[in-house]
Design an enzyme around this catalytic site. Structure first.
Site, PDB file in Angstrom:
ATOM      1  CG  ASP A  67      -0.346  -0.511   2.495  1.00 17.63           C
ATOM      2  OD1 ASP A  67       0.894  -0.574   2.574  1.00 17.63           O
ATOM      3  OD2 ASP A  67      -1.089  -0.817   3.438  1.00 17.63           O
ATOM      4  CG  HIS A 138      -6.224  -2.247   8.804  1.00 17.94           C
ATOM      5  ND1 HIS A 138      -6.428  -1.112   9.550  1.00 17.94           N
ATOM      6  CD2 HIS A 138      -4.873  -2.393   8.766  1.00 17.94           C
ATOM      7  CE1 HIS A 138      -5.266  -0.604   9.912  1.00 17.94           C
ATOM      8  NE2 HIS A 138      -4.308  -1.362   9.446  1.00 17.94           N
TER       9      HIS A 138
HETATM   10  C1  F6R Z   1       1.287  -1.458   6.264  1.00 11.20           C
HETATM   11  C2  F6R Z   1      -0.029  -2.057   6.295  1.00 11.20           C
HETATM   12  C3  F6R Z   1      -0.897  -2.046   7.498  1.00 11.20           C
HETATM   13  C4  F6R Z   1      -0.161  -2.429   8.777  1.00 11.20           C
HETATM   14  C5  F6R Z   1      -1.113  -2.423   9.978  1.00 11.20           C
HETATM   15  C6  F6R Z   1      -0.382  -2.737  11.273  1.00 11.20           C
HETATM   16  O1  F6R Z   1       1.874  -1.591   4.984  1.00 11.20           O
HETATM   17  O2  F6R Z   1      -0.440  -2.520   5.294  1.00 11.20           O
HETATM   18  O3  F6R Z   1      -1.961  -2.952   7.294  1.00 11.20           O
HETATM   19  O4  F6R Z   1       0.411  -3.697   8.615  1.00 11.20           O
HETATM   20  O5  F6R Z   1      -1.718  -1.181  10.087  1.00 11.20           O
HETATM   21  O6  F6R Z   1       0.484  -1.695  11.548  1.00 11.20           O
HETATM   22  P1  F6R Z   1       1.581  -1.808  12.694  1.00 11.20           P
HETATM   23  O7  F6R Z   1       2.546  -2.852  12.249  1.00 11.20           O
HETATM   24  O8  F6R Z   1       2.219  -0.442  12.749  1.00 11.20           O
HETATM   25  O9  F6R Z   1       0.856  -2.176  13.951  1.00 11.20           O
END
Ligand code: F6R
Length: 241
Positions: A67, A138
């Protein structure tokens, strides 16, 4: 689904990095699907360490990221392009020409999404997709919804996601409101999926996503339908299962 329990974030990162490096060693010209956020940073650090020791070679690897924020230029330090260069690409011998992200500055959303899906197809698909998971389940920026979104698309970010991401921006108003993301179909077409989750704040969503019903209200729950998923999570994230 295979579940590997790690002691803590560091152990999770090392275990997940082992799986990624096995992929690179087994298929040096593999296509890696990469993620940003706090979950994969430790993995990238570990991969860089092994690269510096001469144990890993990224020269034939291609990467496609999940993304990108809409409206951020690549030199904006909050763009995912910037993140990937800072945390991985500039520190290993990957050929920058073989690294791909959605173009956050594209003028036409529809064309950009089509371009990205075609690109992934032309690469022969993703061999190993790395995923983190948000507190609402998500994956990529596929937010809870009434149906699973299929291909790459442009999404309006949910208030909870904007709230979670504001820590990286000067103020909440600076957090982009839209993002490009691979769709659920694109993610599910990956040959292998590696999900990394850490922390007790994710324990509830780990339970819902991997042990609850498969529903677009918890996008990550669709991963239960994939036949080659590895979840590497620390004890805190697994504390409710
Ligand atoms: C990032 C992405 C998001 C994150 C998710 C968790 O490329 O696609 O789905 O993986 O928001 O974020 P963290 O790892 O910061 O808790």
């Amino acid at each position: 689904m295979k579940i590997y329990k790690a002691k803590d974030y560091k152990d999770m990162s090392r275990k997940a990095a082992n799986i990624l490096s096995a992929q690179i060693i087994m298929k040096p010209d593999c296509v890696l699907g990469l993620a940003t956020g706090s979950s994969p940073i430790g993995i990238y650090e570990q991969l860089i360490e092994w690269y510096n020791k001469g144990d890993l070679d990224f020269s034939q690897v291609t990467s496609v990221n999940l993304d990108e924020y809409k409206g951020l230029k690549i030199d904006n330090d909050q763009s995912y392009y910037y993140f990937m260069h800072k945390h991985l690409f500039s520190k290993v011998n990957i050929d920058i020409k073989n690294t791909f992200l959605p173009n956050g500055m594209a003028e036409d959303d529809k064309k950009e999404c089509e371009r990205y899906d075609k690109l992934i197809q032309s690469l022969g698909g993703v061999d190993l997709q790395l995923l983190g998971m948000g507190h609402n389940g998500h994956i990529g920026f596929n937010e809870p919804d009434e149906a699973f979104e299929k291909g790459t698309h442009c999404v309006k970010l949910q208030a909870s996601t904007i709230e979670a991401n504001k820590r990286f921006f000067e103020s909440i108003d600076d957090v982009p409101k839209y993002a490009y993301t691979m769709g659920i179909k694109t993610i599910m077409q990956s040959k292998k999926i590696l999900v990394v989750v850490s922390g007790d704040d994710k324990a509830e969503i780990v339970k819902k996503a991997f042990f609850g019903p498969v529903t677009p209200a918890v996008p990550a729950s669709i991963l239960q339908m994939h036949n080659d998923v590895i979840l590497v999570a620390d004890e805190a994230a697994l504390s409710k299962i």
